[in-house]
Design a protein around this motif. Structure first.
Motif, PDB file in Angstrom:
ATOM      1  N   THR A 775      -2.115  -8.154  -0.286  1.00  0.00           N
ATOM      2  CA  THR A 775      -2.652  -7.125  -0.952  1.00  0.00           C
ATOM      3  C   THR A 775      -2.456  -5.664  -0.528  1.00  0.00           C
ATOM      4  O   THR A 775      -2.024  -4.851  -1.520  1.00  0.00           O
ATOM      5  CB  THR A 775      -4.215  -7.274  -1.214  1.00  0.00           C
ATOM      6  OG1 THR A 775      -4.341  -8.621  -1.852  1.00  0.00           O
ATOM      7  CG2 THR A 775      -4.808  -6.391  -2.197  1.00  0.00           C
ATOM      8  N   ILE A 776      -2.375  -5.709   0.838  1.00  0.00           N
ATOM      9  CA  ILE A 776      -2.142  -4.507   1.525  1.00  0.00           C
ATOM     10  C   ILE A 776      -0.623  -4.292   1.460  1.00  0.00           C
ATOM     11  O   ILE A 776      -0.451  -2.974   1.237  1.00  0.00           O
ATOM     12  CB  ILE A 776      -2.721  -4.448   2.896  1.00  0.00           C
ATOM     13  CG1 ILE A 776      -4.217  -4.680   2.869  1.00  0.00           C
ATOM     14  CG2 ILE A 776      -2.519  -3.078   3.581  1.00  0.00           C
ATOM     15  CD1 ILE A 776      -4.943  -4.749   4.302  1.00  0.00           C
ATOM     16  N   ASP A 777       0.271  -5.012   1.589  1.00  0.00           N
ATOM     17  CA  ASP A 777       1.557  -4.717   1.418  1.00  0.00           C
ATOM     18  C   ASP A 777       1.773  -4.272  -0.096  1.00  0.00           C
ATOM     19  O   ASP A 777       2.567  -3.514  -0.009  1.00  0.00           O
ATOM     20  CB  ASP A 777       2.266  -6.053   1.918  1.00  0.00           C
ATOM     21  CG  ASP A 777       2.473  -6.204   3.026  1.00  0.00           C
ATOM     22  OD1 ASP A 777       2.218  -5.652   3.927  1.00  0.00           O
ATOM     23  OD2 ASP A 777       2.760  -7.364   3.573  1.00  0.00           O
ATOM     24  N   ASP A 778       1.052  -4.598  -0.851  1.00  0.00           N
ATOM     25  CA  ASP A 778       1.350  -4.360  -2.270  1.00  0.00           C
ATOM     26  C   ASP A 778       0.826  -2.779  -2.455  1.00  0.00           C
ATOM     27  O   ASP A 778       1.612  -1.828  -3.068  1.00  0.00           O
ATOM     28  CB  ASP A 778       0.723  -5.126  -3.222  1.00  0.00           C
ATOM     29  CG  ASP A 778       0.819  -4.725  -4.720  1.00  0.00           C
ATOM     30  OD1 ASP A 778       2.050  -4.545  -4.993  1.00  0.00           O
ATOM     31  OD2 ASP A 778      -0.072  -4.522  -5.686  1.00  0.00           O
ATOM     32  N   LEU A 779      -0.071  -2.569  -1.804  1.00  0.00           N
ATOM     33  CA  LEU A 779      -0.690  -0.958  -1.644  1.00  0.00           C
ATOM     34  C   LEU A 779       0.392  -0.345  -1.009  1.00  0.00           C
ATOM     35  O   LEU A 779       0.608   1.041  -1.645  1.00  0.00           O
ATOM     36  CB  LEU A 779      -2.020  -0.933  -1.051  1.00  0.00           C
ATOM     37  CG  LEU A 779      -2.449   0.411  -0.723  1.00  0.00           C
ATOM     38  CD1 LEU A 779      -2.914   1.072  -2.036  1.00  0.00           C
ATOM     39  CD2 LEU A 779      -3.580   0.386   0.294  1.00  0.00           C
TER      40      LEU A 779
END
Length: 849
Positions: A775-779
């Motif tokens: 999820t953070i990588d997507d951000l």
């Protein structure tokens, strides 16, 4: 032997004609020696001491010395000038033998001078049209042929050779000497005239200073004198009676000596420019002004140094070179305008507005593979002063470990933190007069101000500091100590809130061209070595300017590799793909490009009515706008175990504990809290004082990008591929930075008092304590952007050496951020200033600190 002793013992002395010749030779030898000596003495200011024209002039002078010795032997022992009938037989034979040598010496020595002059013209006009270069070489071949013809005529004058000094020779053994030497004299005069006329068209077009005009007029006058003397000498030869051994030497000897002397003076003409500047360095008014693009500087104009790029480093370098030696002629060429009177530039708080102005190159990256193919904006200053005209003014040196790694990589301690520290001090005017003088400078041109020093008492200062303290980040009082770990107060290079540009902070008493593109660096091969000799401008006339000492490229990490490649210096496959002739295959040009990447977040304030951010009516203290609306940056490391795992994933065959990111303490992330927020897209955030912005930055990226050619047009932007977030290491560092920030603002009492919530895009959730990596990588993929700190595209150790010299090209250096070979965990402005300061000392061969 008895005859010689008798001759030397006699006291008859020189004849009247002999005295005239002796005086002429003595004066001419003195003048020729003087001007050649001055040339050699002053040439160290213009280039190598012994270039080929210098060798040829020296050789000619040596022949001239031997010619003078021979002449004095003829006048004293041979008794030349007295009637032949009154001269002993052996003296006449002696004279004939020396005359034979003098003719050979004259032909050889004057041929050397002519070819030396043409070689000097060829060097000064090496960037001229092909036709001009061919004409120079053809004339040089003609002069060499003239010299050879004169030597052969002398050798074949009489057959056998001994008949040249046989007093009893009969007709049929010698050619018609009047006709032969008249032909030699005519060709001599013609070649002299051709040498004089060859550079005239270019000299007439050149825009030069008064001292240079005087020097050119002097050279022209000497050239005309050589032609005139050669013509008079030719007439004297035509009238000579070669059967009278002693009767015709006076005028031929005098005119030969004068012609040779003036030719040596012309060969040493480059001393006139240096000597006039040294003795009377006056300049016309226009030489201290900027030239707009519409004004053309014609081909052949010469300078000691040509600095391409009037940005941060270029302005510092040009200024320091001139300050050290006022006689140096320096040209600074900048593609952008003079922005000193631009309405937005002086106000240090207008940086965001300047990013949308004509002073920004407004570069775009190629679609980024690891950021969902997004195209990002990469800003850079397009003005005299470069990015100092538009940046946010952050003044941060960074961590000593970064510079020590730099020095280790290139094997040169001058680029370590201790090596650069004297230059950081030299350029700095620190705001706190009580600071440690071993760390800070107090008399430099760049004035610094901390947030608190300017009287900016932002209402969120204490709450932000408390939130970071709650997660273990302690306050560090000096961001520029060399060990800036923790929460540090921001320092800017401002003067009571006003912007400082390199072009105004440093005096620029040099010649400046603005709004002018350099198309390419001119390189030629001499004696097996490639040498940068000048630049060609991108204008209607393709004007070409000559650098007597060096060309210095300071066009920045985006434009420097582009200019190098368009000059034929770079990866040969890249050059050939765009139809650029390969001058030097230098594969690392444009590679190893590095830029800081950051991820923005917007946070809704819990109590915006208190005037906590720009946009609120209560955020009205004028002091707030004396700089950037920020108090601190948080400089942190990341957990080493996770970093080891990320490094192993990127480089499975390497021991992660040996990696520089782990082997010493490093600043992996920088987090900035800015008291303003705006986003025109999803999520929509207005500048209404209800939000603040944070940026988490990866400060030591392991991803490497490239700068390539888009086409062959220097006006086109290069193909910029920073390759952001290409490694697991960079993504890990950003994830950890984002988690630590979320913890400070959402999990601590101080943070909760500031922030009500994180504002995110529709269909997405704010970060939480258990948000996973994916999820953070997507951000990161959605939000990542540049921090505008490009470096490495002409790395030291790969493209340039420790003295900033381009490998494989003499007379060419690069002085800008492109040479920084390893990421610096800081905003690069202060480093670039210090780099340029040290570069000036390296170029001048001095130590100013």
């Amino acid at each position: 032997m008895a005859s010689i002793r008798d001759a030397l013992g006699e006291s008859k002395g020189l004849s009247h004609d002999g005295r005239d010749v002796a005086i002429t030779v003595a004066v001419c030898i003195f003048v020729a020696t003087l001007v050649t000596g001055l040339r050699l003495w002053l040439s160290r200011r213009q280039g190598p001491l012994f270039a080929m024209p210098d060798f040829m002039t020296l050789a000619s002078l040596l022949f001239f010395y031997s010619y003078a010795v021979g002449t004095y032997m003829i006048l004293t022992i041979g008794r030349s000038g007295y009637p032949t009938s009154q001269t002993q037989h052996w003296r006449l034979t002696f004279t004939l033998k020396w005359i034979y040598y003098l003719r050979l010496g004259y032909a050889t020595g004057l041929g050397l001078v002519k070819c030396g002059i043409l070689m000097a013209i060829c060097s000064s006009q090496a960037a001229s049209s092909k036709a001009t270069r061919i004409a120079i070489r053809v004339l040089m071949a003609f002069c060499a042929s003239w010299s050879l013809m004169a030597i052969l005529l002398e050798l074949l004058n009489c057959r056998p050779l001994s008949y040249n000094w046989n007093l009893d020779r009969s007709d049929g053994h010698c050619i018609n000497q009047n006709a032969a030497f008249l032909a030699v004299g005519i060709i001599d005069a013609v070649t002299n005239a051709a040498i004089l006329l060859l550079p005239l068209p270019q000299l007439i077009r050149a825009k030069v200073t008064r001292s240079e005009k005087l020097a050119m007029a002097s050279v022209l006058a000497m050239g005309i004198l050589v032609v005139a003397v050669a013509a008079v000498r030719t007439v004297a030869i035509a009238r000579a009676d070669f059967h009278s051994i002693n009767g015709n030497i006076k005028m031929v000897s005098i005119w030969t000596t004068v012609e040779w002397t003036v030719a040596i003076m012309v060969a040493n003409a480059p001393i006139l420019w240096s000597l006039l500047d040294w003795l009377a360095p006056f300049r016309s008014i226009e030489n201290t002004q900027s030239f707009p693009a519409s004004i053309n500087m014609d081909t052949g104009r010469e300078f000691d140094y040509i600095v391409v790029g009037g940005g941060t480093a270029g302005c510092v370098l040009a200024s320091r070179l001139k300050q050290h030696d006022a006689s140096l002629s320096i040209l600074l060429i900048e593609a952008g305008p003079d922005a000193s009177t631009h309405p937005l530039v002086p106000d240090g708080s207008k940086a965001a507005q300047l990013l949308g102005s004509e002073l920004n190159w407004s570069y775009k990256t190629v679609p980024q593979n690891h950021l969902d193919e997004r195209v990002l904006s990469n800003h850079a200053g397009k003005a005299l002063g470069g990015s100092t005209a538009i940046n946010s003014g952050g003044w941060m040196r960074g961590a000593k470990e970064d510079y020590d790694l730099w020095a280790s990589l290139v094997g040169d301690p001058r680029w370590s933190y201790q090596g650069l520290l004297p230059y950081f001090r030299k350029l700095e005017h620190h705001f706190d007069s009580h600071a440690d003088p071993e760390i800070h400078g107090f008399g430099g041109p760049i004035k610094t101000e901390s947030v608190s020093h300017t009287g900016r008492k932002y209402p969120l200062r204490q709450p932000v500091q408390a939130a970071w303290a709650a997660v273990g980040l302690t306050y560090h009082p000096d961001i520029n100590s060399g060990s800036p770990y923790g929460l540090v107060e921001v320092v800017e290079n401002r003067v009571r809130g006003s912007r400082q540009m390199s072009s105004t902070a440093y005096p620029l008493d040099v010649e400046i061209m603005t709004e002018t593109f350099v198309k390419r660096v001119l390189v030629e091969e001499r004696h097996g070595r490639k040498i940068a000799i000048g630049v060609e401008l991108e204008d209607e006339k393709q004007s070409q300017l000559i650098a007597r000492q060096e060309v210095i490229v300071s066009t920045g990490a985006y434009r420097t590799p582009q200019l190098m490649m368009l000059s034929g210096i770079g990866p040969q496959e890249e050059l050939r793909a765009h139809g650029v002739n390969v001058v030097l295959d230098l594969p690392d040009v444009g590679r190893h490009f590095v830029d800081h990447v950051s991820v923005a977040q917007w946070w809704k304030l819990r109590q915006p009515e208190k005037g906590l951010a720009i946009g609120s009516a209560a955020f009205s203290d004028p002091a707030y706008f004396r700089g950037n609306p920020v108090d601190f940056v948080a400089l942190q490391s990341v957990p080493l175990e996770g970093l080891r795992q990320a490094l192993t994933k990127d480089e499975p065959n390497h021991n992660p504990d040996e990696h520089p990111l782990i082997s010493s303490q490093r600043v992996h992330t920088e987090t900035i809290t800015v008291y303003v927020a705006q986003n025109p897209h999803d999520p929509m955030v207005a500048v209404d004082g209800t939000h603040i912005t944070t940026h988490v930055c990866c400060m030591l990226p392991t991803s490497r990008g490239s700068i390539k050619l888009a086409d062959r047009d220097i006006r086109s932007a290069p193909r910029i591929d920073p390759n952001y977030c290409a490694t697991e290491t960079d993504r890990y560092v950003l994830r950890e930075g984002l988690r630590r920030l979320r913890q400070a603002l959402r999990d601590t009492p101080a943070g909760q008092e500031i922030i009500e919530s994180e504002t995110v895009e529709e269909k997405f959730q704010p970060l939480g304590p258990n948000t996973d990596d994916q999820t953070i990588d997507d951000l990161i993929r959605r939000r990542a952007m540049t921090l505008y700190h490009p470096t490495g595209s002409a790395s030291m150790g790969k493209v340039v050496d420790g003295e900033l010299r381009v490998k494989g090209i003499d007379g060419l250096r690069i002085v800008d951020a492109s040479v920084i070979p390893t990421p610096l965990s800081t905003h690069i402005q202060a480093c670039v200033y210090a780099l340029a300061e040290q570069a000036a000392d390296i170029i001048l061969g001095i130590s100013s600190v």
